[in-house]
Design a protein around this motif. Structure first.
Motif, PDB file in Angstrom:
ATOM      1  N   ASN A  98      -5.277  71.065  56.721  1.00 14.28           N
ATOM      2  CA  ASN A  98      -6.368  71.191  55.741  1.00 14.28           C
ATOM      3  C   ASN A  98      -7.715  70.703  56.295  1.00 14.28           C
ATOM      4  O   ASN A  98      -8.448  69.966  55.635  1.00 14.28           O
TER       5      ASN A  98
ATOM      6  N   GLU B  48      -5.935  55.367  51.091  1.00 15.57           N
ATOM      7  CA  GLU B  48      -6.506  56.710  51.191  1.00 15.57           C
ATOM      8  C   GLU B  48      -5.409  57.758  51.333  1.00 15.57           C
ATOM      9  O   GLU B  48      -5.461  58.823  50.717  1.00 15.57           O
TER      10      GLU B  48
ATOM     11  N   THR C 214      -2.148  57.518  50.465  1.00 10.58           N
ATOM     12  CA  THR C 214      -1.192  57.597  49.358  1.00 10.58           C
ATOM     13  C   THR C 214      -1.854  57.979  48.034  1.00 10.58           C
ATOM     14  O   THR C 214      -1.150  58.179  47.040  1.00 10.58           O
ATOM     15  N   GLY C 215      -3.169  58.111  48.026  1.00  9.13           N
ATOM     16  CA  GLY C 215      -3.873  58.438  46.783  1.00  9.13           C
ATOM     17  C   GLY C 215      -3.596  59.837  46.271  1.00  9.13           C
ATOM     18  O   GLY C 215      -3.788  60.120  45.087  1.00  9.13           O
ATOM     19  N   ASP C 216      -3.148  60.730  47.145  1.00  8.10           N
ATOM     20  CA  ASP C 216      -2.879  62.122  46.773  1.00  8.10           C
ATOM     21  C   ASP C 216      -1.510  62.491  47.335  1.00  8.10           C
ATOM     22  O   ASP C 216      -1.369  62.756  48.521  1.00  8.10           O
ATOM     23  N   ILE C 217      -0.500  62.511  46.475  1.00  7.57           N
ATOM     24  CA  ILE C 217       0.865  62.757  46.949  1.00  7.57           C
ATOM     25  C   ILE C 217       1.022  64.164  47.506  1.00  7.57           C
ATOM     26  O   ILE C 217       1.817  64.396  48.429  1.00  7.57           O
ATOM     27  N   ASP C 218       0.261  65.119  46.970  1.00  5.62           N
ATOM     28  CA  ASP C 218       0.346  66.488  47.492  1.00  5.62           C
ATOM     29  C   ASP C 218      -0.190  66.555  48.917  1.00  5.62           C
ATOM     30  O   ASP C 218       0.386  67.239  49.774  1.00  5.62           O
ATOM     31  N   ALA C 219      -1.297  65.854  49.159  1.00  7.54           N
ATOM     32  CA  ALA C 219      -1.857  65.814  50.512  1.00  7.54           C
ATOM     33  C   ALA C 219      -0.903  65.090  51.459  1.00  7.54           C
ATOM     34  O   ALA C 219      -0.739  65.493  52.622  1.00  7.54           O
TER      35      ALA C 219
END
Length: 266
Positions: free
Chosen positions: A35, A107, A109-114
């Motif tokens: 990404n 940073e 772990t803030g977005d599980i999808d990422a």
């Protein structure tokens, strides 16, 4: 004057003359993009083992993709696996300071999808290596990495097994019965101030409710980061409640090797 070669030197000379290269541990740095962000991983395999073999992903501690993670990949290669020490933060994001490590971890772990996308991209890098049987993949992680591999199992990723060493056991992911297909091993320290007994108990309950095939091994009196020989220096410099434990590290590693032999039927 004619000098005599030792048997070893003579063998090497004959191999070179015949155009053969001695089998040995091989490593390769792998750059990849997820990404729009650049990542740097580390592949390790041993040419002494012929044919395709299972692959194992290695997920680093909260410090980032450092020498310890690469060392673990090399140990797996020596045991007959192809290993990929992946990068969950991005190229160059590695530190030896707890405050910066905390920032990197939050940073990531803030977005599980990422987080899942980064893990999946690394898994594809491992699967496409010529030595890997891409139907047989496991993952092991340390500290932050232990939490990552457990979360990937909770998300139902196609893994034969995951191993967590002194990883956080809490998670916002609540799998339902049948979601977790990977077999799970957890190794934790009984004196780990970052992974409490209550957290271990909650994890056990959650895994039982999800119908997971799992085991938890707790080492009495052992602190956080017991797998990492560099933990004692970190404890001394920053006053952190961490510490290396050679016996626990060996028992955990030996248990992991038995686990992989079972799940990969080797």
């Amino acid at each position: 004057m004619i000098s005599k070669l030792t048997p070893l030197a003579a063998g090497i000379a004959l191999s070179i003359a015949a155009g053969h290269v001695a089998a040995e541990l091989q490593t390769r740095t792998v750059n990849y993009t997820v990404n729009g962000t650049d990542f740097t991983g580390y592949l390790a395999w041993d040419d002494n083992y012929e044919g395709k073999r299972p692959g194992v992903l290695v997920v680093h501690e909260w410090w980032g993709h450092n020498e310890f993670a690469r060392d673990q990949a090399e140990k797996l290669a020596e045991a007959g696996y192809t290993a990929f020490a992946l990068d969950m933060y991005g190229s160059g994001k590695v530190t030896d300071h707890p405050k910066e490590a905390q920032q990197f971890m939050e940073e990531a772990t803030g977005d599980i999808d990422a987080l899942q996308a980064r893990f999946s991209a690394a898994m594809e890098q491992l699967k496409k290596h010529e030595t890997v049987d891409d139907d047989h993949i496991a993952a092991q992680g340390y500290c932050f990495g232990g939490a990552v591999v457990l979360n990937m199992a909770r998300l139902g990723m196609d893994l034969d097994g995951v191993v967590s060493y002194h990883g956080s056991l809490g998670s916002p992911i609540e799998p339902e019965t049948g979601d977790i297909t990977a077999r799970i091993q957890v190794y934790t320290g009984g004196a780990d101030q970052m992974v409490s007994a209550a957290q271990v108990g909650t994890f056990t309950t959650n895994m039982q409710e999800a119908g997971a095939d799992f085991s938890v091994t707790s080492f009495p009196g052992v602190q956080h980061s017991f797998m990492n020989p560099g933990a004692d220096a970190i404890a001394e410099e920053y006053g952190m409640p961490v510490g290396y434990d050679a016996e626990a590290a060996k028992r955990a590693w030996d248990g992991t090797m038995r686990f992989y032999q079972q799940i990969f039927d080797r």
